[in-house]
Design a protein around this motif. Structure first.
Motif, PDB file in Angstrom:
ATOM      1  N   SER A 113       0.821  -1.212   0.000  1.00  0.00           N
ATOM      2  CA  SER A 113       0.000   0.000   0.000  1.00  0.00           C
ATOM      3  C   SER A 113       0.860   1.269   0.000  1.00  0.00           C
ATOM      4  CB  SER A 113      -0.929   0.011   1.207  1.00  0.00           C
ATOM      5  OG  SER A 113      -0.181   0.122   2.393  1.00  0.00           O
TER       6      SER A 113
ATOM      7  N   ILE B 152       0.145   5.162  -1.282  1.00  0.00           N
ATOM      8  CA  ILE B 152       0.229   6.336  -0.406  1.00  0.00           C
ATOM      9  C   ILE B 152       1.133   7.394  -1.025  1.00  0.00           C
ATOM     10  CG2 ILE B 152       1.062   7.130   1.853  1.00  0.00           C
ATOM     11  CD1 ILE B 152       0.108   4.406   2.982  1.00  0.00           C
TER      12      ILE B 152
ATOM     13  N   LEU C 176      -0.686   9.012  -3.839  1.00  0.00           N
ATOM     14  CA  LEU C 176      -1.688   9.925  -3.298  1.00  0.00           C
ATOM     15  C   LEU C 176      -1.049  11.247  -2.873  1.00  0.00           C
ATOM     16  CD1 LEU C 176      -4.719  10.000  -2.490  1.00  0.00           C
ATOM     17  CD2 LEU C 176      -3.987   9.291  -0.228  1.00  0.00           C
ATOM     18  N   ILE C 177       0.093  11.163  -2.204  1.00  0.00           N
ATOM     19  CA  ILE C 177       0.805  12.374  -1.786  1.00  0.00           C
ATOM     20  C   ILE C 177       1.294  13.149  -3.007  1.00  0.00           C
ATOM     21  CG2 ILE C 177       2.869  13.203  -0.578  1.00  0.00           C
ATOM     22  CD1 ILE C 177       2.431  10.883   1.417  1.00  0.00           C
TER      23      ILE C 177
ATOM     24  N   ARG D  60      -1.499  15.007  -4.621  1.00  0.00           N
ATOM     25  CA  ARG D  60      -1.873  16.143  -3.774  1.00  0.00           C
ATOM     26  C   ARG D  60      -0.895  17.310  -3.979  1.00  0.00           C
ATOM     27  NH1 ARG D  60      -6.154  18.018  -0.651  1.00  0.00           N
ATOM     28  NH2 ARG D  60      -5.297  19.437   0.860  1.00  0.00           N
TER      29      ARG D  60
ATOM     30  N   PHE E  70      -8.253  13.511   0.200  1.00  0.00           N
ATOM     31  CA  PHE E  70      -6.873  13.234   0.589  1.00  0.00           C
ATOM     32  C   PHE E  70      -6.735  12.715   2.015  1.00  0.00           C
ATOM     33  CE2 PHE E  70      -2.763  14.676   2.346  1.00  0.00           C
ATOM     34  CZ  PHE E  70      -1.928  13.913   1.563  1.00  0.00           C
ATOM     35  N   ARG E  71      -7.215  13.458   2.989  1.00  0.00           N
ATOM     36  CA  ARG E  71      -7.010  13.080   4.395  1.00  0.00           C
ATOM     37  C   ARG E  71      -7.664  11.743   4.725  1.00  0.00           C
ATOM     38  NH1 ARG E  71      -8.004  19.002   6.766  1.00  0.00           N
ATOM     39  NH2 ARG E  71      -5.933  19.814   6.353  1.00  0.00           N
TER      40      ARG E  71
ATOM     41  N   THR F 213      -8.528   9.270   2.642  1.00  0.00           N
ATOM     42  CA  THR F 213      -7.865   8.177   1.932  1.00  0.00           C
ATOM     43  C   THR F 213      -6.504   7.865   2.541  1.00  0.00           C
ATOM     44  OG1 THR F 213      -8.984   8.923  -0.070  1.00  0.00           O
ATOM     45  CG2 THR F 213      -7.206   7.360  -0.348  1.00  0.00           C
ATOM     46  N   LEU F 214      -5.780   8.900   2.921  1.00  0.00           N
ATOM     47  CA  LEU F 214      -4.476   8.691   3.554  1.00  0.00           C
ATOM     48  C   LEU F 214      -4.633   7.987   4.900  1.00  0.00           C
ATOM     49  CD1 LEU F 214      -1.415   9.254   3.327  1.00  0.00           C
ATOM     50  CD2 LEU F 214      -1.832  11.358   4.593  1.00  0.00           C
TER      51      LEU F 214
ATOM     52  N   SER G 149      -5.575   4.333   4.318  1.00  0.00           N
ATOM     53  CA  SER G 149      -4.442   3.570   3.802  1.00  0.00           C
ATOM     54  C   SER G 149      -3.422   3.254   4.892  1.00  0.00           C
ATOM     55  CB  SER G 149      -3.756   4.331   2.669  1.00  0.00           C
ATOM     56  OG  SER G 149      -4.641   4.551   1.619  1.00  0.00           O
ATOM     57  N   VAL G 150      -3.129   4.222   5.738  1.00  0.00           N
ATOM     58  CA  VAL G 150      -2.154   4.008   6.814  1.00  0.00           C
ATOM     59  C   VAL G 150      -2.690   3.003   7.832  1.00  0.00           C
ATOM     60  CG1 VAL G 150      -0.989   5.129   8.754  1.00  0.00           C
ATOM     61  CG2 VAL G 150      -0.981   6.210   6.503  1.00  0.00           C
TER      62      VAL G 150
END
Length: 170
Positions: free
Chosen positions: A38, A42, A45-46, A49, A58-59, A61-62, A65-66
């Motif tokens: 994953s 991530i 995604l960053i 962004r 963003f927040r 999904t992040l 994922s974490v």
């Protein structure tokens, strides 16, 4: 391993070369195991962004994922605790040591129960309709003959008009 990386004549067989092989080894074996898959998502995604491209929230999904990476690492570490694959197991060293610590603290049953509760809470957090689906399933399985409360469901009823119901204009 280190002798293969020090030798400048050997080439790694992946697209990223030796650096990619080193990073893959650390991600899979030393960090989160298979859940490390994953991490490229991530990073993607960053990156999107930073480029101001909005594909997903963003927040949220992040965060999902974490948390998913950590949970999967611990689950994989618990499953492969007695038979470590890939050096530290499918959960990497993180999953192995966290599951080992939880097992020593609350036992294997307590660890499984804690992970189940955490996973269910995570699923309800990520998919809020899951709680309604679970409630409906429990209601139907515990009381299959009970009347169903459909007060929260909006239904449109179309009234069919026959020729007899129409007003006479003539």
């Amino acid at each position: 391993w280190t002798s293969q990386f020090d030798n400048s004549e050997e080439e790694a067989q992946d697209l990223s070369g030796k650096w990619g092989a080193i990073m893959a080894r650390y991600l899979i074996e030393h960090w989160f195991g298979l859940a490390s898959l994953s991490i490229p998502f991530i990073l993607f995604l960053i990156g999107t962004r930073l480029l101001r491209i909005k594909l997903l929230p963003f927040r949220r999904t992040l965060l999902i994922s974490v948390i998913l990476t950590i949970l999967l690492s611990i689950w994989f570490g618990l499953v492969t605790l007695k038979h470590p694959l890939l050096g530290s197991g499918l959960g990497g060293r993180h999953g192995y040591y966290v599951s080992l610590y939880l097992k020593s603290l609350i036992g294997i049953i307590g660890t499984i129960f804690l992970l189940l509760i955490t996973t269910i809470g995570f699923l309800i957090f990520t998919w809020p309709k899951l709680l309604d689906i679970f409630r409906e399933y429990m209601r139907n399985s515990l009381h299959p003959d009970a009347p169903v409360d459909n007060s929260d469901v909006e239904v449109e009823i179309e009234k069919e008009h026959d020729e007899e119901d129409l007003p006479d204009d003539a």
